[in-house]
Design a protein around this motif. Structure first.
Motif, PDB file in Angstrom:
ATOM      1  N   PRO A   1       0.818  -1.228   0.000  1.00  0.00           N
ATOM      2  CA  PRO A   1       0.000   0.000   0.000  1.00  0.00           C
ATOM      3  C   PRO A   1       0.846   1.271   0.000  1.00  0.00           C
ATOM      4  N   PHE A   2       0.323   2.288  -0.675  1.00  0.00           N
ATOM      5  CA  PHE A   2       0.926   3.620  -0.611  1.00  0.00           C
ATOM      6  C   PHE A   2       0.470   4.279   0.687  1.00  0.00           C
ATOM      7  N   ARG A   3       1.412   4.801   1.437  1.00  0.00           N
ATOM      8  CA  ARG A   3       1.067   5.441   2.722  1.00  0.00           C
ATOM      9  C   ARG A   3       1.101   6.960   2.652  1.00  0.00           C
ATOM     10  N   ASP A   4       1.335   7.508   1.463  1.00  0.00           N
ATOM     11  CA  ASP A   4       1.360   8.952   1.276  1.00  0.00           C
ATOM     12  C   ASP A   4      -0.068   9.448   1.043  1.00  0.00           C
ATOM     13  N   ALA A   5      -0.563  10.276   1.932  1.00  0.00           N
ATOM     14  CA  ALA A   5      -1.952  10.740   1.860  1.00  0.00           C
ATOM     15  C   ALA A   5      -2.218  11.585   0.620  1.00  0.00           C
ATOM     16  N   LYS A   6      -1.182  12.044  -0.068  1.00  0.00           N
ATOM     17  CA  LYS A   6      -1.369  12.851  -1.273  1.00  0.00           C
ATOM     18  C   LYS A   6      -1.596  11.978  -2.514  1.00  0.00           C
ATOM     19  N   SER A   7      -1.316  10.706  -2.413  1.00  0.00           N
ATOM     20  CA  SER A   7      -1.487   9.799  -3.546  1.00  0.00           C
ATOM     21  C   SER A   7      -2.927   9.318  -3.631  1.00  0.00           C
ATOM     22  N   LYS A   8      -3.439   9.174  -4.860  1.00  0.00           N
ATOM     23  CA  LYS A   8      -4.802   8.656  -4.995  1.00  0.00           C
ATOM     24  C   LYS A   8      -4.859   7.175  -4.617  1.00  0.00           C
ATOM     25  N   TYR A   9      -3.703   6.522  -4.545  1.00  0.00           N
ATOM     26  CA  TYR A   9      -3.639   5.111  -4.141  1.00  0.00           C
ATOM     27  C   TYR A   9      -3.389   4.961  -2.638  1.00  0.00           C
TER      28      TYR A   9
ATOM     29  N   ARG B   1     -19.651 -16.225 -11.732  1.00  0.00           N
ATOM     30  CA  ARG B   1     -20.489 -16.556 -10.574  1.00  0.00           C
ATOM     31  C   ARG B   1     -19.664 -16.965  -9.357  1.00  0.00           C
ATOM     32  N   PRO B   2     -18.612 -17.793  -9.498  1.00  0.00           N
ATOM     33  CA  PRO B   2     -17.787 -18.089  -8.319  1.00  0.00           C
ATOM     34  C   PRO B   2     -17.179 -16.839  -7.701  1.00  0.00           C
ATOM     35  N   LEU B   3     -16.674 -15.926  -8.544  1.00  0.00           N
ATOM     36  CA  LEU B   3     -16.071 -14.694  -8.022  1.00  0.00           C
ATOM     37  C   LEU B   3     -17.115 -13.833  -7.323  1.00  0.00           C
ATOM     38  N   LEU B   4     -18.292 -13.736  -7.917  1.00  0.00           N
ATOM     39  CA  LEU B   4     -19.346 -12.905  -7.329  1.00  0.00           C
ATOM     40  C   LEU B   4     -19.775 -13.454  -5.977  1.00  0.00           C
ATOM     41  N   THR B   5     -19.970 -14.767  -5.903  1.00  0.00           N
ATOM     42  CA  THR B   5     -20.393 -15.378  -4.640  1.00  0.00           C
ATOM     43  C   THR B   5     -19.322 -15.217  -3.577  1.00  0.00           C
ATOM     44  N   LEU B   6     -18.079 -15.475  -3.964  1.00  0.00           N
ATOM     45  CA  LEU B   6     -16.985 -15.408  -2.997  1.00  0.00           C
ATOM     46  C   LEU B   6     -16.725 -13.974  -2.536  1.00  0.00           C
ATOM     47  N   SER B   7     -16.921 -12.997  -3.434  1.00  0.00           N
ATOM     48  CA  SER B   7     -16.637 -11.600  -3.083  1.00  0.00           C
ATOM     49  C   SER B   7     -17.497 -11.111  -1.921  1.00  0.00           C
ATOM     50  N   ARG B   8     -18.612 -11.771  -1.670  1.00  0.00           N
ATOM     51  CA  ARG B   8     -19.464 -11.357  -0.558  1.00  0.00           C
ATOM     52  C   ARG B   8     -18.811 -11.629   0.787  1.00  0.00           C
ATOM     53  N   PHE B   9     -17.739 -12.412   0.767  1.00  0.00           N
ATOM     54  CA  PHE B   9     -17.036 -12.727   2.008  1.00  0.00           C
ATOM     55  C   PHE B   9     -15.673 -12.054   2.070  1.00  0.00           C
ATOM     56  N   ILE B  10     -15.448 -11.085   1.178  1.00  0.00           N
ATOM     57  CA  ILE B  10     -14.210 -10.299   1.188  1.00  0.00           C
ATOM     58  C   ILE B  10     -14.601  -8.830   1.210  1.00  0.00           C
ATOM     59  N   PRO B  11     -14.274  -8.100   2.253  1.00  0.00           N
ATOM     60  CA  PRO B  11     -14.677  -6.687   2.336  1.00  0.00           C
ATOM     61  C   PRO B  11     -14.141  -5.882   1.165  1.00  0.00           C
ATOM     62  N   PHE B  12     -14.906  -4.925   0.711  1.00  0.00           N
ATOM     63  CA  PHE B  12     -14.461  -4.066  -0.383  1.00  0.00           C
ATOM     64  C   PHE B  12     -13.150  -3.369  -0.016  1.00  0.00           C
ATOM     65  N   PHE B  13     -12.317  -3.188  -1.047  1.00  0.00           N
ATOM     66  CA  PHE B  13     -11.037  -2.503  -0.897  1.00  0.00           C
ATOM     67  C   PHE B  13     -11.046  -1.334  -1.871  1.00  0.00           C
ATOM     68  N   PRO B  14     -10.480  -0.162  -1.497  1.00  0.00           N
ATOM     69  CA  PRO B  14     -10.615   1.032  -2.344  1.00  0.00           C
ATOM     70  C   PRO B  14      -9.829   0.993  -3.652  1.00  0.00           C
ATOM     71  N   ILE B  15      -8.894   0.057  -3.819  1.00  0.00           N
ATOM     72  CA  ILE B  15      -8.138  -0.065  -5.068  1.00  0.00           C
ATOM     73  C   ILE B  15      -8.730  -1.254  -5.827  1.00  0.00           C
ATOM     74  N   ASP B  16      -9.393  -1.000  -6.945  1.00  0.00           N
ATOM     75  CA  ASP B  16     -10.218  -2.024  -7.585  1.00  0.00           C
ATOM     76  C   ASP B  16      -9.443  -3.210  -8.119  1.00  0.00           C
ATOM     77  N   ASP B  17      -8.276  -2.975  -8.760  1.00  0.00           N
ATOM     78  CA  ASP B  17      -7.554  -4.123  -9.309  1.00  0.00           C
ATOM     79  C   ASP B  17      -6.951  -4.988  -8.206  1.00  0.00           C
ATOM     80  N   VAL B  18      -6.605  -4.378  -7.077  1.00  0.00           N
ATOM     81  CA  VAL B  18      -6.117  -5.152  -5.929  1.00  0.00           C
ATOM     82  C   VAL B  18      -7.251  -6.007  -5.365  1.00  0.00           C
ATOM     83  N   TYR B  19      -8.440  -5.414  -5.262  1.00  0.00           N
ATOM     84  CA  TYR B  19      -9.577  -6.181  -4.744  1.00  0.00           C
ATOM     85  C   TYR B  19      -9.917  -7.355  -5.669  1.00  0.00           C
TER      86      TYR B  19
END
Length: 441
Positions: free
Chosen positions: A325-333, A361-379
């Motif tokens: 993760p980027f820890r710089d608050a000025k970065s959009k990441y 369908r497997p990804l959609l079902t499984l994603s319900r058990f993984i909290p959303f993350f603000p970086i989409d490709d990482v999630y």
């Protein structure tokens, strides 16, 4: 006379035997199909370490489903959303989530504990998981759980307040996109392109170049869909223009959530839900941005070259490894320490990547058990990793662009699958030059 009666009786008996024999075959086939459909439509999420054999069996079932065409029964939208292919969360994913006081980590381990208890997967699943609708998470809850919540950037706070939203209302739908009679109602490749309301010029350039719908070489069908949220309240209202565009081109999906970088994960999840419902038979999906330049013929050539046994688990693009993760608050990441701790899984850059439609369908079902993350490709990579799938790098994906001196060279682009980023004018020029009969490479 007696012999005649015996012959008649024998003929009747033989006919009855044949009828019973073929009826039993048909009945067996009906039961086999019924069992297959019931197995395919059952949600069963079990930690992988409990049963590795079952894990392998379910993945074998998934591969079998990609090559067959099982008959499905009619269900209501609510029932469809609650069904899916049986899947498991991989042991590797579970082990790599650090136990930490960070908000996301705590939320993830709470969901894993819920799976261990076996109390999910029933009619009250949404209530158990705390995802009843797309309402806003209370500020009191966030401030209580994240002590420095007030220091987060404003859009980050907005993301956190809507972090539990899983099914945003759809404003513009295209329910027949993949199943219309045009081109025999079959879709080989679906181009799912992330856009925003004001980017009409980019969408139009994509439509005229690499996003052109139709039947391509080999008879395969390519369709295009653009994924939009709604404009932020501080921007001009383009709702009427987007509605007209959607009516004219029939390639716009729009949901009722605010467009922002941190809501791209929500957009991806909303698309997966739509695809599971409206595009269930699609073979492959390309998901990318509206400012990339993709080489559709090269994508199709690559897909045709795949070993069928490997195509079912396809997840490929420009793979980023050993990222944190980027820890710089000025970065959009930027990702605050109090929100998430740990490294990122290997992921395919969100500018553009390919994956198998059988995984929706497997990804959609499984994603319900993984909290959303603000970086989409990482999630997205988290969900693939939880499914036990690692991204495979492909040198044709250049999401960080190519050498500056090659950026106008049509011959160089012919050998690539994707580059980022190109203006609408550059897209049109490159596409024209790449397909010119005068081009000599």
């Amino acid at each position: 006379m007696w012999r005649t009666k015996v012959m008649v009786a024998m003929v009747i008996a033989s006919s009855l035997a044949l009828v019973l024999f073929y009826s039993s075959l048909n009945l067996e086939e009906v039961h086999r199909r019924k069992a297959f459909v019931e197995a395919a439509n059952t949600v069963l999420v079990v930690p992988a370490r409990r049963n590795a054999t079952l894990h392998a069996t379910l993945h074998a079932t998934l591969q079998a489903m990609t090559t067959g065409h099982p008959q499905t029964t009619s269900r209501s939208p609510q029932q469809k959303e609650a069904t899916g292919i049986s899947i498991l969360i991989s042991t590797k994913f579970i082990q790599d989530v650090p136990k930490s006081s960070a908000y996301w980590n705590r939320r993830q381990h709470a969901l894993l504990k819920l799976l261990e208890s076996g109390s999910s997967g029933n009619a009250t699943e949404n209530k158990i998981l705390g995802w009843p609708d797309c309402g806003t998470t209370s500020l009191e809850r966030l401030v209580t759980n994240i002590q420095d919540f007030g220091t987060y950037p404003p859009l980050y706070q907005v993301f956190l307040q809507g972090m539990e939203c899983r099914d945003p209302p759809i404003l513009i739908d295209q329910p027949g996109k993949c199943t219309s009679d045009e081109w025999d109602g079959k879709t080989f490749l679906l181009l799912a392109i992330k856009s925003i309301p004001q980017n009409f010029e980019r969408r139009q350039a994509v439509r005229k170049t690499w996003g052109r719908e139709g039947r391509y070489e080999g008879g395969v069908v390519v369709r295009t869909i653009f994924l939009l949220g709604r404009s932020p309240p501080e921007d001009p209202d383009l709702g009427a223009l987007v509605s007209f565009e959607a009516l004219h081109y029939r390639d716009i999906l729009q949901w009722d959530f605010r467009e922002s970088f941190y809501n791209l994960t929500l957009k991806d999840n909303a698309f997966m839900s739509w695809a599971a419902r409206s595009c269930p038979g699609v073979a492959f999906i390309f998901k990318g941005d509206d400012d990339v330049f993709a080489n559709t013929p090269a994508i199709l050539a690559f897909l045709h070259s795949l070993d069928p046994t490997k195509a079912a688990g396809l997840y490929t693009g420009h793979v980023v490894t050993n990222a944190s993760p980027f820890r710089d608050a000025k970065s959009k990441y930027y990702v605050p320490v109090s929100f998430y701790e740990g490294a990122y899984p290997a992921y395919a850059g969100g500018g553009g990547f390919l994956f198998s439609g059988s995984l929706i369908r497997p990804l959609l079902t499984l994603s319900r058990f993984i909290p959303f993350f603000p970086i989409d490709d990482v999630y997205t990579a988290m969900c693939f990793k939880a499914l036990g799938i690692t991204p495979v790098a492909h040198s044709g994906f250049q999401t960080f662009d190519i050498r500056e001196e090659d950026r106008q060279n049509a011959c160089v682009h012919r050998a690539l699958i994707l580059v980022h980023q190109r203006s609408p004018q550059q897209m049109l020029r490159l596409w024209r030059d790449m397909h010119s009969p005068l081009l000599t490479c």
